[in-house]
Design a protein around this motif. Sequence first.
Motif, PDB file in Angstrom:
ATOM      1  N   TRP A  91       0.842  -1.195   0.000  1.00  0.00           N
ATOM      2  CA  TRP A  91       0.000   0.000   0.000  1.00  0.00           C
ATOM      3  C   TRP A  91       0.876   1.243   0.000  1.00  0.00           C
ATOM      4  O   TRP A  91       1.916   1.291   0.662  1.00  0.00           O
ATOM      5  N   THR A  92       0.439   2.249  -0.742  1.00  0.00           N
ATOM      6  CA  THR A  92       1.127   3.539  -0.787  1.00  0.00           C
ATOM      7  C   THR A  92       0.484   4.489   0.204  1.00  0.00           C
ATOM      8  O   THR A  92      -0.744   4.610   0.251  1.00  0.00           O
ATOM      9  N   TYR A  93       1.296   5.135   1.005  1.00  0.00           N
ATOM     10  CA  TYR A  93       0.783   6.089   1.984  1.00  0.00           C
ATOM     11  C   TYR A  93       0.358   7.359   1.255  1.00  0.00           C
ATOM     12  O   TYR A  93       1.167   7.987   0.548  1.00  0.00           O
ATOM     13  N   GLY A  94      -0.896   7.745   1.412  1.00  0.00           N
ATOM     14  CA  GLY A  94      -1.471   8.816   0.606  1.00  0.00           C
ATOM     15  C   GLY A  94      -1.153  10.219   1.075  1.00  0.00           C
ATOM     16  O   GLY A  94      -2.072  11.035   1.267  1.00  0.00           O
ATOM     17  N   PHE A  95       0.127  10.509   1.225  1.00  0.00           N
ATOM     18  CA  PHE A  95       0.588  11.853   1.608  1.00  0.00           C
ATOM     19  C   PHE A  95       1.536  12.299   0.501  1.00  0.00           C
ATOM     20  O   PHE A  95       2.752  12.145   0.599  1.00  0.00           O
ATOM     21  N   PRO A  96       0.987  12.829  -0.603  1.00  0.00           N
ATOM     22  CA  PRO A  96       1.809  13.111  -1.785  1.00  0.00           C
ATOM     23  C   PRO A  96       3.017  13.990  -1.505  1.00  0.00           C
ATOM     24  O   PRO A  96       4.077  13.814  -2.119  1.00  0.00           O
ATOM     25  N   GLU A  97       2.870  14.938  -0.594  1.00  0.00           N
ATOM     26  CA  GLU A  97       3.969  15.846  -0.300  1.00  0.00           C
ATOM     27  C   GLU A  97       5.158  15.107   0.321  1.00  0.00           C
ATOM     28  O   GLU A  97       6.300  15.549   0.198  1.00  0.00           O
ATOM     29  N   LEU A  98       4.899  13.994   1.012  1.00  0.00           N
ATOM     30  CA  LEU A  98       5.966  13.240   1.663  1.00  0.00           C
ATOM     31  C   LEU A  98       6.483  12.082   0.818  1.00  0.00           C
ATOM     32  O   LEU A  98       7.684  11.833   0.771  1.00  0.00           O
ATOM     33  N   VAL A  99       5.579  11.359   0.164  1.00  0.00           N
ATOM     34  CA  VAL A  99       6.004  10.151  -0.558  1.00  0.00           C
ATOM     35  C   VAL A  99       6.256  10.408  -2.034  1.00  0.00           C
ATOM     36  O   VAL A  99       6.852   9.572  -2.710  1.00  0.00           O
ATOM     37  N   GLY A 100       5.784  11.551  -2.530  1.00  0.00           N
ATOM     38  CA  GLY A 100       5.956  11.888  -3.934  1.00  0.00           C
ATOM     39  C   GLY A 100       4.647  11.824  -4.701  1.00  0.00           C
ATOM     40  O   GLY A 100       3.905  10.845  -4.589  1.00  0.00           O
ATOM     41  N   ARG A 101       4.374  12.849  -5.455  1.00  0.00           N
ATOM     42  CA  ARG A 101       3.130  12.899  -6.225  1.00  0.00           C
ATOM     43  C   ARG A 101       3.080  11.799  -7.283  1.00  0.00           C
ATOM     44  O   ARG A 101       2.039  11.194  -7.515  1.00  0.00           O
ATOM     45  N   ASP A 102       4.211  11.528  -7.914  1.00  0.00           N
ATOM     46  CA  ASP A 102       4.253  10.480  -8.934  1.00  0.00           C
ATOM     47  C   ASP A 102       3.987   9.103  -8.327  1.00  0.00           C
ATOM     48  O   ASP A 102       3.380   8.241  -8.976  1.00  0.00           O
ATOM     49  N   VAL A 103       4.444   8.910  -7.100  1.00  0.00           N
ATOM     50  CA  VAL A 103       4.230   7.629  -6.431  1.00  0.00           C
ATOM     51  C   VAL A 103       2.740   7.406  -6.192  1.00  0.00           C
ATOM     52  O   VAL A 103       2.199   6.325  -6.460  1.00  0.00           O
ATOM     53  N   VAL A 104       2.055   8.423  -5.687  1.00  0.00           N
ATOM     54  CA  VAL A 104       0.612   8.317  -5.462  1.00  0.00           C
ATOM     55  C   VAL A 104      -0.119   8.176  -6.788  1.00  0.00           C
ATOM     56  O   VAL A 104      -1.049   7.363  -6.932  1.00  0.00           O
ATOM     57  N   ALA A 105       0.286   8.950  -7.780  1.00  0.00           N
ATOM     58  CA  ALA A 105      -0.381   8.916  -9.086  1.00  0.00           C
ATOM     59  C   ALA A 105      -0.348   7.525  -9.712  1.00  0.00           C
ATOM     60  O   ALA A 105      -1.302   7.120 -10.389  1.00  0.00           O
ATOM     61  N   ALA A 290      -8.178  12.343   0.594  1.00  0.00           N
ATOM     62  CA  ALA A 290      -8.624  11.304  -0.339  1.00  0.00           C
ATOM     63  C   ALA A 290      -8.848  11.884  -1.730  1.00  0.00           C
ATOM     64  O   ALA A 290      -8.483  11.278  -2.743  1.00  0.00           O
ATOM     65  N   ILE A 291      -9.443  13.074  -1.790  1.00  0.00           N
ATOM     66  CA  ILE A 291      -9.699  13.709  -3.083  1.00  0.00           C
ATOM     67  C   ILE A 291      -8.389  14.126  -3.744  1.00  0.00           C
ATOM     68  O   ILE A 291      -8.225  13.993  -4.966  1.00  0.00           O
ATOM     69  N   GLN A 292      -7.432  14.610  -2.972  1.00  0.00           N
ATOM     70  CA  GLN A 292      -6.132  14.970  -3.519  1.00  0.00           C
ATOM     71  C   GLN A 292      -5.463  13.745  -4.150  1.00  0.00           C
ATOM     72  O   GLN A 292      -4.936  13.811  -5.269  1.00  0.00           O
ATOM     73  N   SER A 293      -5.494  12.615  -3.454  1.00  0.00           N
ATOM     74  CA  SER A 293      -4.915  11.387  -4.007  1.00  0.00           C
ATOM     75  C   SER A 293      -5.691  10.923  -5.231  1.00  0.00           C
ATOM     76  O   SER A 293      -5.099  10.496  -6.231  1.00  0.00           O
ATOM     77  N   LEU A 294      -7.015  10.992  -5.164  1.00  0.00           N
ATOM     78  CA  LEU A 294      -7.844  10.597  -6.303  1.00  0.00           C
ATOM     79  C   LEU A 294      -7.506  11.445  -7.527  1.00  0.00           C
ATOM     80  O   LEU A 294      -7.395  10.914  -8.654  1.00  0.00           O
ATOM     81  N   ASN A 295      -7.361  12.735  -7.350  1.00  0.00           N
ATOM     82  CA  ASN A 295      -6.987  13.607  -8.463  1.00  0.00           C
ATOM     83  C   ASN A 295      -5.696  13.134  -9.124  1.00  0.00           C
ATOM     84  O   ASN A 295      -5.605  13.034 -10.357  1.00  0.00           O
ATOM     85  N   LEU A 296      -4.693  12.856  -8.315  1.00  0.00           N
ATOM     86  CA  LEU A 296      -3.411  12.431  -8.853  1.00  0.00           C
ATOM     87  C   LEU A 296      -3.532  11.088  -9.564  1.00  0.00           C
ATOM     88  O   LEU A 296      -2.984  10.894 -10.656  1.00  0.00           O
ATOM     89  N   MET A 297      -4.263  10.166  -8.965  1.00  0.00           N
ATOM     90  CA  MET A 297      -4.414   8.833  -9.557  1.00  0.00           C
ATOM     91  C   MET A 297      -5.190   8.896 -10.869  1.00  0.00           C
ATOM     92  O   MET A 297      -4.991   8.062 -11.758  1.00  0.00           O
ATOM     93  N   ALA A 298      -6.075   9.888 -10.987  1.00  0.00           N
ATOM     94  CA  ALA A 298      -6.867  10.045 -12.200  1.00  0.00           C
ATOM     95  C   ALA A 298      -6.178  10.914 -13.239  1.00  0.00           C
ATOM     96  O   ALA A 298      -6.754  11.198 -14.298  1.00  0.00           O
TER      97      ALA A 298
END
Length: 308
Positions: A91-105, A290-298
């Motif tokens: 599982w990827t931790y959904g904190f884009p600022e810490l783990v990387g936006r590309d990782v969440v995306a 959740a919406i921030q992560s969803l945006n990146l994943m989409a």
Amino acid sequence: MAHTVFIDGAAGTTGLEIVERLAPRPEFELLVLEGDRRKDPAARREALNEADFAILCLPDDAAREAVALIDPASVTRVIDASTAFRVATGWTYGFPELVGRDVVAGAQRVSNPGCYPTGFLALVAPLVRGGLLPADWPYTVNAVSGYSGGGKALIERFEDDGDIAWRGYGLALGHKHLAEMRRHGGLVHDPVFSPAVIAAHRGMAVEVPLPLVAIPGAAPADALRNALAEFYAGSPVVSVADARPDELLLRAGAPGSDRLELHVFAAADGSQARLIALLDNLGKGASGAAIQSLNLMAGLDEASGLRL
């Protein structure tokens, strides 16, 4: 073509807010189970496997059951808002600022951070990672949150009993948030965590006091602040305050926000510092994350639909 989204647990506090915020967005189409079908395993299995994205707003055990309903070959991508998978393998931790936006995306499974850990990690993780604070210091976290973070039962308790002003809990220690604080903060020890709920519907303050004079290898407060400002430079969500006001306020009637505001205060002689994060427990602390992560994943701008 719109991305299909199924929110399992849409009747809960976090789920309701996500539904409200995604419903008017043309980029997404919500898959909705009406009435008793919300608890029908067959209907849930079908929705979980048909959706492009599934957002789980469920208790931990129910979230694990929902993930088990997803076929291994399914292309459904999952964002889980419970604590079930925040330190789980795969599982990827959904904190884009810490783990990387590309990782969440690019993630297939994303675990939404807890609200208290969001404030703590935003303050401490970059500083430990950068060597400005030691990983093996026994950190303390003092925090207060609006009562909406406690779910329907706690909301009813606060709203029915107008005499409650402060509710301290986690007094036996061993709070379930500690594992993610330690893991994603890169720490050797669990912090001492002192959470409380106050008579405000939403809003949160998370503080990490630092006796800098006693912490081996700790950088001065100005260096801590500058490092945080550099780390979050350009973030549409996280900001680091330049000013050091005489007071910080949480207002009981504050509107929803997805912002995360960080402060560094210091003693005049440099011997102590206070790191403080202000956020909305239902915003960056839950549905907004959740919406921030969803945006990146989409493949969308991470700030789309956020309250900034």
